[in-house]
Design a protein around this motif. Sequence first.
Motif, PDB file in Angstrom:
ATOM      1  N   UNK A  54      -9.976   7.319   6.065  1.00  0.00           N
ATOM      2  CA  UNK A  54      -9.849   6.375   7.177  1.00  0.00           C
ATOM      3  C   UNK A  54     -11.192   6.302   7.887  1.00  0.00           C
ATOM      4  N   UNK A  55     -11.720   5.089   8.006  1.00  0.00           N
ATOM      5  CA  UNK A  55     -13.006   4.877   8.671  1.00  0.00           C
ATOM      6  C   UNK A  55     -12.832   4.311  10.075  1.00  0.00           C
ATOM      7  N   UNK A  56     -11.788   3.483  10.262  1.00  0.00           N
ATOM      8  CA  UNK A  56     -11.600   2.850  11.559  1.00  0.00           C
ATOM      9  C   UNK A  56     -10.123   2.583  11.799  1.00  0.00           C
ATOM     10  N   UNK A  57      -9.628   2.999  12.950  1.00  0.00           N
ATOM     11  CA  UNK A  57      -8.277   2.646  13.360  1.00  0.00           C
ATOM     12  C   UNK A  57      -8.342   1.267  14.006  1.00  0.00           C
ATOM     13  N   UNK A  58      -7.390   0.413  13.687  1.00  0.00           N
ATOM     14  CA  UNK A  58      -7.371  -0.932  14.247  1.00  0.00           C
ATOM     15  C   UNK A  58      -6.625  -0.923  15.579  1.00  0.00           C
ATOM     16  N   UNK A  59      -7.012  -1.834  16.484  1.00  0.00           N
ATOM     17  CA  UNK A  59      -6.289  -1.892  17.750  1.00  0.00           C
ATOM     18  C   UNK A  59      -4.841  -2.319  17.516  1.00  0.00           C
ATOM     19  N   UNK A  60      -3.942  -1.827  18.360  1.00  0.00           N
ATOM     20  CA  UNK A  60      -2.528  -2.180  18.240  1.00  0.00           C
ATOM     21  C   UNK A  60      -2.337  -3.645  18.568  1.00  0.00           C
ATOM     22  N   UNK A  61      -1.441  -4.278  17.832  1.00  0.00           N
ATOM     23  CA  UNK A  61      -1.133  -5.682  18.075  1.00  0.00           C
ATOM     24  C   UNK A  61      -0.262  -5.799  19.315  1.00  0.00           C
TER      25      UNK A  61
END
Length: 98
Positions: free
Chosen positions: A87-94
Amino acid sequence: MVISNHAILRLSVRVASPVPTLDKVSVDLMVVLGTTTMPIHQVMRLSRGAIIELDATEADEVKILANTLPIASGVVLVDRNRIAVEVKQMLPKLPGTR
């Protein structure tokens, strides 16, 4: 028709939590390696050994989905005969999701 190749992993979440119901939660994780578009007549002719070319290279980041929702991006790692995703980047929650 759009064909997507997915590596599907099932993860049983074990959470050290005061809420015992979380101990048995399962999450379907999918890693999307890439996509391609193919006419239906070619899909119907696919057989064992067919090679489906994707719109990605081995250096491209992959999308990580949890229960079909995008949660992160990462890279594929290969160590001998094992495949993993870092995992390189967690995405912001929708908005509207938990």
